[in-house]
Design a protein around this motif. Structure first.
Motif, PDB file in Angstrom:
ATOM      1  N   GLN A  74      -5.769 -17.446  14.051  1.00  0.00           N
ATOM      2  CA  GLN A  74      -6.621 -17.400  15.449  1.00  0.00           C
ATOM      3  C   GLN A  74      -7.931 -16.949  15.084  1.00  0.00           C
ATOM      4  O   GLN A  74      -8.829 -17.251  15.943  1.00  0.00           O
ATOM      5  CB  GLN A  74      -6.072 -16.098  16.007  1.00  0.00           C
ATOM      6  N   ARG A  75      -8.306 -16.417  13.951  1.00  0.00           N
ATOM      7  CA  ARG A  75      -9.734 -16.092  13.631  1.00  0.00           C
ATOM      8  C   ARG A  75     -10.328 -17.315  13.598  1.00  0.00           C
ATOM      9  O   ARG A  75     -11.502 -17.634  14.259  1.00  0.00           O
ATOM     10  CB  ARG A  75      -9.799 -15.293  12.499  1.00  0.00           C
ATOM     11  N   ILE A  76      -9.546 -18.574  13.181  1.00  0.00           N
ATOM     12  CA  ILE A  76     -10.351 -19.818  12.817  1.00  0.00           C
ATOM     13  C   ILE A  76     -10.434 -20.503  14.177  1.00  0.00           C
ATOM     14  O   ILE A  76     -11.514 -20.871  14.642  1.00  0.00           O
ATOM     15  CB  ILE A  76      -9.451 -20.767  12.089  1.00  0.00           C
ATOM     16  N   GLY A  77      -9.617 -20.298  15.127  1.00  0.00           N
ATOM     17  CA  GLY A  77      -9.655 -20.610  16.387  1.00  0.00           C
ATOM     18  C   GLY A  77     -10.886 -20.128  17.134  1.00  0.00           C
ATOM     19  O   GLY A  77     -11.753 -20.496  17.955  1.00  0.00           O
TER      20      GLY A  77
ATOM     21  N   ALA B 264       1.163 -14.812  20.452  1.00  0.00           N
ATOM     22  CA  ALA B 264       2.246 -15.204  19.525  1.00  0.00           C
ATOM     23  C   ALA B 264       1.880 -14.285  18.339  1.00  0.00           C
ATOM     24  O   ALA B 264       2.864 -14.640  17.036  1.00  0.00           O
ATOM     25  CB  ALA B 264       1.862 -16.462  19.092  1.00  0.00           C
ATOM     26  N   LEU B 265       1.271 -13.062  18.056  1.00  0.00           N
ATOM     27  CA  LEU B 265       0.888 -12.382  16.941  1.00  0.00           C
ATOM     28  C   LEU B 265       1.666 -11.087  16.826  1.00  0.00           C
ATOM     29  O   LEU B 265       2.096 -10.621  17.955  1.00  0.00           O
ATOM     30  CB  LEU B 265      -0.685 -12.187  16.913  1.00  0.00           C
ATOM     31  N   ASP B 266       2.086 -10.726  15.722  1.00  0.00           N
ATOM     32  CA  ASP B 266       2.460  -9.332  15.418  1.00  0.00           C
ATOM     33  C   ASP B 266       1.793  -8.234  16.136  1.00  0.00           C
ATOM     34  O   ASP B 266       0.665  -8.370  16.131  1.00  0.00           O
ATOM     35  CB  ASP B 266       2.671  -9.019  13.937  1.00  0.00           C
TER      36      ASP B 266
ATOM     37  N   MET C 230     -12.651 -22.312  24.988  1.00  0.00           N
ATOM     38  CA  MET C 230     -11.306 -21.678  25.238  1.00  0.00           C
ATOM     39  C   MET C 230     -10.688 -21.403  23.905  1.00  0.00           C
ATOM     40  O   MET C 230     -10.872 -22.141  23.130  1.00  0.00           O
ATOM     41  CB  MET C 230     -10.502 -22.824  26.067  1.00  0.00           C
ATOM     42  N   ILE C 231      -9.975 -20.004  23.956  1.00  0.00           N
ATOM     43  CA  ILE C 231      -9.278 -20.013  22.987  1.00  0.00           C
ATOM     44  C   ILE C 231      -7.734 -19.912  23.420  1.00  0.00           C
ATOM     45  O   ILE C 231      -7.338 -19.487  24.523  1.00  0.00           O
ATOM     46  CB  ILE C 231      -9.609 -18.507  22.663  1.00  0.00           C
ATOM     47  N   PHE C 232      -6.951 -20.402  22.537  1.00  0.00           N
ATOM     48  CA  PHE C 232      -5.502 -20.824  22.897  1.00  0.00           C
ATOM     49  C   PHE C 232      -4.430 -19.898  22.220  1.00  0.00           C
ATOM     50  O   PHE C 232      -4.979 -19.206  21.300  1.00  0.00           O
ATOM     51  CB  PHE C 232      -5.003 -22.061  22.475  1.00  0.00           C
ATOM     52  N   GLN C 233      -3.301 -19.833  22.926  1.00  0.00           N
ATOM     53  CA  GLN C 233      -2.394 -18.909  22.479  1.00  0.00           C
ATOM     54  C   GLN C 233      -1.851 -19.255  21.080  1.00  0.00           C
ATOM     55  O   GLN C 233      -1.569 -18.072  20.301  1.00  0.00           O
ATOM     56  CB  GLN C 233      -1.092 -19.029  23.407  1.00  0.00           C
TER      57      GLN C 233
ATOM     58  N   VAL D  33      -7.215  -8.416  16.515  1.00  0.00           N
ATOM     59  CA  VAL D  33      -7.803  -9.554  17.025  1.00  0.00           C
ATOM     60  C   VAL D  33      -8.468  -8.893  18.083  1.00  0.00           C
ATOM     61  O   VAL D  33      -9.608  -9.408  18.690  1.00  0.00           O
ATOM     62  CB  VAL D  33      -6.785 -10.647  17.428  1.00  0.00           C
ATOM     63  N   VAL D  34      -7.796  -8.041  19.143  1.00  0.00           N
ATOM     64  CA  VAL D  34      -8.619  -7.366  20.221  1.00  0.00           C
ATOM     65  C   VAL D  34      -9.879  -6.935  19.688  1.00  0.00           C
ATOM     66  O   VAL D  34     -10.723  -6.976  20.367  1.00  0.00           O
ATOM     67  CB  VAL D  34      -7.783  -6.518  20.951  1.00  0.00           C
ATOM     68  N   LYS D  35      -9.934  -6.125  18.591  1.00  0.00           N
ATOM     69  CA  LYS D  35     -11.131  -5.267  18.169  1.00  0.00           C
ATOM     70  C   LYS D  35     -12.134  -6.492  17.732  1.00  0.00           C
ATOM     71  O   LYS D  35     -13.227  -6.173  18.023  1.00  0.00           O
ATOM     72  CB  LYS D  35     -10.758  -4.740  17.042  1.00  0.00           C
TER      73      LYS D  35
END
Ligand code: SF4
Length: 320
Positions: A158-161, A181-183, A92-95, A190-192
């Motif tokens: 988020q990359r670390i997550g 939670a990101l700009d 799982m990746i979290f918000q 992150v989507v890419k």
């Protein structure tokens, strides 16, 4: 993407007993399949039950009723060994990556931890190679390994997550609002990254989001949830070109269009009122208190889940 079903969700319910004869019906009978290698977007306002659905699918919550099968095995009836293997395969990746990363651990320790728990890479050099490789996979580098989470931006955290979620080489990732939670500019990066990793590693995603703006770019198919129910499901292209459910139409009309002329003149469908409480949901169609098309039948009968076009499902009396 193949047509091989990896995850089957059948009439899944997750209710919470609040005492005093009150039950919160967070998820109230949702069904869908996810194919190997696809990204399935699950969308709806906060409080619609999508995150509870994600956690119940992973077995973090028991189900009240219904079934979740992963590769043919019932997730809620697995023995210890089967569950151990399942949890290697589904991550799982979290918000909020900051809340999910231990602030007192280095990035190295954070990424290495799941592998230590599963007894992988017992030799120091092997673990080091693996952690450095994972950092590179997510667009970071080995110099980041000895730093702490507070030294990074939201996008880097988020990359670390994501690196941590990849540590056990999973097949399936549940991404629970990973970009909310990101700009906006960081969201696209992150989507890419998630798309690149999917291609490289053959991953399957359940991507949970509260609006339809970014989900469009990543999802093959999308399910729209409202108050614990699935109201529409189809391919991403079809949903944007031909939304059937009044709730989906309202969600789509809320997405800003970058062209100022179109943006100024286009019509928005404003949802009336607030999301009702899942403790006391409306009778019949749960969307009826906010729907501009509501008819008498909508209060009397729950609309059936119907395949209106091949692969395009909707639950609404307008189509029955
Ligand atoms: Fe609106 Fe009725 Fe359709 Fe529900 S069933 S979305 S209330 S028209």
């Amino acid at each position: 993407m193949t047509t091989q079903v990896l995850l089957e969700v059948k009439d899944l319910k997750r209710h919470f007993d609040l005492g005093k004869n009150q039950t919160l019906k967070a998820v109230d009978g949702i069904s869908f399949d996810i194919y190997q290698g696809e990204t399935f977007g699950l969308v709806g306002e906060s409080g619609c039950g999508k995150s509870t659905a994600g956690r119940t699918i992973m077995g973090l919550y028991t189900s009240t009723d219904g079934e979740v099968k992963y590769n043919g095995s019932n997730v809620h009836a697995m023995g210890e060994k089967e569950r151990y293997n399942f949890l290697r395969n589904m991550q799982m990746i979290f918000q909020d990556p900051y809340a999910s990363l231990n602030p007192r651990s280095t990035v190295f320790e954070i990424i290495a931890e799941p592998m230590e728990v599963h007894g992988l890479h017992k030799k120091k050099e092997s673990m080091q190679r693996r952690v450095y490789q994972l950092l590179e996979d997510v667009g970071l580098n080995r110099d980041h390994a000895n730093r702490y989470p507070h030294e990074f931006s939201g996008g880097q955290r988020q990359r670390i997550g994501i690196a941590r979620a990849l540590a056990l080489d999973p097949d399936f990732i549940i991404a629970d609002e990973p970009i909310s939670a990101l700009d906006v500019s960081v969201q696209a990066q992150v989507v890419k990254l998630l798309q690149k990793l999917q291609k490289e590693k053959g991953l399957t995603y359940l991507f949970i989001a509260h609006d339809l703006s970014m989900v469009k770019y990543i999802s093959d198919r999308i399910g729209v949830m409202y108050l614990g129910h699935m109201v529409e499901l189809t391919t991403s292209d079809e949903l944007y070109a031909n939304p059937l459910h009044p709730y989906t139409q309202a969600l789509l009309s809320a997405i800003p269009i970058p062209d100022p002329d179109i943006e100024e003149s286009r019509e928005r469908i404003l949802l009336q009122g607030e999301l009702p409480s899942p403790i006391n949901p409306p009778s019949g169609c749960v969307f009826r208190t906010r729907c501009a098309h509501a008819m008498d039948v909508c209060a009397q009968r729950k609309p059936a889940w119907k395949e209106q076009e091949p692969g395009h499902f909707v639950a609404c009396h307008l189509y029955q």
